[in-house]
Enzyme design. Structure first.
Site: not given
Ligand SMILES: [Zn+2]
Length: 346
Positions: A206-207, A229
């Site tokens: 995701e990052e 999140d």
């Molecule tokens: Zn995150």
């Protein structure tokens, strides 16, 4: 249980693209509550809790990866230089304790730089860029570093342990997004039989651009999706209310808009009404520069109505952050309540 799970998840290593340790933990912790767990070709973990035919398919997404570093070169004196994995501010790197995860096991080290005592006046005022920093693992040479196990490409995480510092307050590593992972597990544990089918997905990478969420959403093909999140808590000195009004301990934050997602209005209404009926506190967030897996999921196939449930967390994208357990508990409560009431909305 949420607290214990989060402690384990936070202490585990899952530098983006190297999420194996976290994935194995997620499989173990979700197993008691779901019917089936698979790992897809991209290494996302997808847990399914089956519902009835004719009811919506809900995708919950919590990314398993964390920001970190990766060994880029090992110089002949045995110091490691590194690449950054995900959005990391160079200012927070200096003098951090880190762990290099090698094929021979973890190696402890320190991020070092030229000592201030021998820096020129102008040098001292400057931020030291990451490419001038190095990791000292106590090796005497490149050969020595190699024999200790260090190799180009090894992931490097921050060496920070989880601590509870108050009744509800915890500090630790990688709450972005082990907090979302723990909330997802807690949500599953609170749901008995459900009418809708739930896909609880631990996403990867995701990052570095919401990558795992893309492939997972394509295969799940959900009717509605929620990213679980964290988000920036702005209740610290120097942050204006205008920049973000989200505060730690004041309930889950629901994204109205961020840099990648304008929450589907039906999703937002669903979450707000459920929260109000169940008397769960929540906050609304608008205009943040940052986004979540929901952004990518919402653009899958012909489009997926998507939203987020986020925990306002202080100091995210640094080696250590702070959050309230109460917010995590309320996030799970809200997610479970939303799923129980989904038929009225989707
Ligand atoms: Zn995150």
């Amino acid at each position: 249980m949420l607290n214990e799970n989060l402690e384990q998840l936070s202490n585990a290593c899952g530098v983006t693209g190297r999420e194996e340790e976290v994935r194995n933990l997620m499989i173990k912790l979700m197993k008691p509550y779901v019917d089936k767990i698979t790992v897809d070709n991209f290494d996302n973990v997808i847990a399914v809790k089956k519902g009835k035919k004719g009811f919506p398919k809900v995708m919950l997404a919590a990314h398993m990866d964390e920001i970190g570093l990766m060994v880029k070169t090992i110089n002949k004196e045995g110091f490691l230089q590194f690449a950054k994995m995900g959005g990391i501010d160079d200012r927070i790197l200096l003098a951090q304790k880190v762990i290099v995860y090698t094929k021979k096991g973890p190696l402890h080290g320190i991020i070092g730089s030229k000592p201030p005592h021998i820096q020129k006046e102008e040098e001292r005022k400057k931020i030291v860029a990451y490419d001038e920093l190095f990791i000292d693992i106590g090796a005497e040479s490149r050969e020595d570093a190699n024999s200790m196990g260090a190799t180009v490409g090894d992931p490097i995480g921050f060496d920070v342990k989880y601590v509870q510092i108050g009744k509800d307050t915890i500090i630790g590593k990688a709450f972005d997004n082990r907090a979302g992972c723990a909330v997802m597990i807690e949500t599953l544990s609170q749901l008995e039989k459900t009418e809708c089918t739930i896909f609880a997905v631990g996403t990867v990478q995701e990052e570095v651009g919401l990558r795992g969420a893309g492939t997972a959403a394509f295969s799940v093909d959900p009717d509605v999706a929620l990213a679980l999140d964290v988000t920036v808590a702005g209740d610290v000195p120097g942050v204006r209310e205008f920049d973000t009004s989200v505060k730690m301990g004041k309930g889950p934050a629901l994204t109205v808009s961020d840099s990648g997602l304008i929450a589907n209005p039906k999703v937002l209404r669903w979450l707000r009404e459920v929260a109000e009926n169940a008397k769960i506190p929540y906050q609304l967030e608008t205009g943040l520069l940052g986004t979540t897996d929901a952004a990518r999921i919402s653009l899958t196939r012909q489009g997926v109505p998507s939203g987020t449930i986020c925990i306002g967390t202080r100091y995210i994208h640094s080696p250590v952050s702070m959050m309230s357990l109460k917010d995590a508990e309320n996030s799970a409560k809200l997610t479970a309540a939303a799923i129980r009431n989904i038929k009225k909305y989707f």
